[in-house]
Design an enzyme around this catalytic site. Structure first.
Site, short mmCIF file in Angstrom:
data_model
loop_
_atom_site.label_atom_id
_atom_site.label_comp_id
_atom_site.label_asym_id
_atom_site.label_seq_id
_atom_site.Cartn_x
_atom_site.Cartn_y
_atom_site.Cartn_z
CG ASP A 100 -1.83 1.17 1.31
OD1 ASP A 100 -1.98 1.87 0.29
OD2 ASP A 100 -2.40 1.41 2.38
CG ASP A 318 -3.32 5.17 -3.47
OD1 ASP A 318 -2.47 4.38 -3.01
OD2 ASP A 318 -4.52 5.10 -3.19
#
Length: 493
Positions: A100, A318
């Site tokens: 992540d 992201d």
């Protein structure tokens, strides 16, 4: 936010080509992929909802070759997820953790965890970390400098009664995790100057989750924890680089076609003609200074203030976001420009409130290129498949929908996997910049990693096979190699 998975069988298909490792410490993580048997049946609204929950969190909130089998998922209709296997503790135990880039801390579900799922729709075995069963584990105390650093940057806190350095991460959908920090060994096998040097370790600080709430308790999305790849001091990449065990750079190349997979490396993927733009300083995420958007070579008329950066504004890179998102004004101008460009060649339709088009030829013959233009003159060129999603077909005509979504009432742009796929991306934290280049991510890449001052070494992935049998041909190489597999299955009930 962790991706959502139903309880479907996972089928191993193919091992992808080895990633390329180059440098004093390249770490290569090959990415596994899961694809749905009926992916086009998944509605964009469900993808938007998954991303909305994730964005709630974003807004709130001696080296050697290491053989970590790393898995990953990319497909807009899959709700993309990357995860790897880490070995922690003494004796070492293996855990599956989501990769992540939107968070900083590595945390693992711990024994006596309240709300931790017991099974996973990924068909992976879930395990709980037990500090008491590891002879090298220790609790991080409130007086530890790392705890004080975490309190400043990563939402840590201190309990006077237990003297344990604790944390609470609350996510945008109301789910969250609570626990305390421990220090233990991260294990990896090393190969130095062509010879196996044995098992290497590095002591890292990570979270021991004692409670999970909300969607983190469900089995369909379950992994053992989350591997934060952010740039703050508590991220694993920052901890390893501070110990001289890894460069302060990582890279990825995500394959966007049905074969899936890709490469994630500790180190810099080296290719000529890379485009680089500076990271916006003093921001908690990977924020870039976007200046304008072009469609068909024409810069759109968008007020520059739309792209200005603050805590809850600006442009974020992201990999954990499936689609990509534009601020209101930018989205409206972008969609209008696309409509004008294809008005005579594509028939517009609405599909569940999404702007879509019917076409009878190749999407690249109908839709224009677009580009996102950043500080320093760097442009991220988007081919039609980087901003469109194919839904289905009607009467022999393909239905393509705008994959960019609007961040309602917010001035934030998030570049997710839809945009990031089929490109090399380099996160150069040492030089505070991000670079990219369009690339065939099924090909090998060259990776450079410098740990010792003045010494940079290179390895090409094609010099080693998936079993590492040709590693003895790599002199002066220190690398972390992770195999990539390709998985297939259904995600999202």
């Amino acid at each position: 936010m962790a991706a959502v998975f139903p309880s479907w069988a996972v089928i191993v298909l193919v091992m992808s080509e080895a990633a390329v490792v180059m440098g004093g410490f390249p770490a290569t993580l090959k990415l596994e992929r899961t694809i749905p048997l009926a992916s086009h049946e998944l509605e964009l609204s469900r993808l938007r909802e998954r991303d909305r929950l994730r964005h709630g969190r974003l807004l709130q909130s001696s080296v050697g070759v290491v053989d970590f089998p790393v898995m990953g998922i990319y497909d807009p209709f899959l709700v993309g997820l990357y995860y790897t296997k880490l070995q922690l503790g003494s004796p070492p135990r293996e855990f599956h953790v989501q990769i992540d880039t939107g968070s900083d801390v590595l945390w693992i579900g711990c024994n006596s965890c309240h709300g931790c799922p017991k099974s996973s729709g990924l068909q992976i075995p879930l395990k709980l970390y037990d500090p008491g069963s590891s002879s090298t584990a220790s609790t991080v105390s409130c007086s530890d400098q790392r705890c004080r650093s975490g309190i400043r940057s990563s939402g840590s806190s201190c309990s006077g009664s237990s003297n344990r350095c604790s944390y609470t991460f609350q996510y945008g959908d109301g789910s969250g995790t609570t626990g305390y920090y421990v220090s233990d060994l991260l294990h990896f096998n090393t190969i130095v100057q062509g010879s196996v040097a044995g098992n290497a370790t590095a002591k890292i600080m990570f979270g021991c989750s004692t409670a999970q709430t909300g969607n983190l308790t469900t089995s369909d999305r379950a992994v053992d924890g989350i591997f934060g790849f952010g740039q703050q001091s508590l991220s694993v990449i920052s901890q390893l680089s501070s110990q001289g065990a890894a460069p302060r750079t990582f890279s990825h190349c995500l394959k966007g076609n049905d074969g899936g997979g890709g490469i994630l490396v500790f180190g810099e993927i080296v290719e000529p003609n890379m485009s680089y733009t500076p990271l916006v300083p003093s921001m908690p995420h990977y924020n870039l200074d976007m200046r304008s958007i072009s469609v068909g070579g024409q810069v759109l008329s968008i007020d520059s203030s739309v792209f200005s950066t603050s805590i809850n504004r600006g442009t974020i890179v992201d990999t954990g976001t499936t689609l990509s998102y534009l601020a209101d004004e930018a989205y409206d101008a972008f969609v209008e420009a696309i409509e004008n460009a294809v008005s005579e060649t594509a028939h517009p339709v609405l599909s569940r409130e999404n702007q879509c088009y019917l076409i009878t030829t190749s999407v690249n013959n109908v839709f224009p290129q677009a580009s996102l233009n950043f500080a320093g003159g760097a442009s991220l060129v988007l081919n039609p498949e980087d901003y469109l999603l194919q839904q289905n077909s009607i009467g022999g005509a393909a239905v393509w929908c705008i994959g960019f979504q609007k961040t309602e009432g917010q001035s934030i742009t998030i570049l997710g996997d839809l945009v990031l796929k089929d490109k090399i991306f380099v996160y150069d934290l040492a030089k505070q910049r991000i670079g990219w280049k369009n690339y065939d991510c099924s090909s090998s890449v060259n990776v450079s990693a410098t740990i010792e001052k003045g010494k940079t070494e290179f390895v090409n992935a094609k010099q080693m096979d998936s079993e590492g049998s040709s590693l003895d041909q790599l002199p002066n190489t220190v690398a972390l190699l992770l195999h990539v597999l390709v998985l297939a299955g259904l995600l999202f009930s």
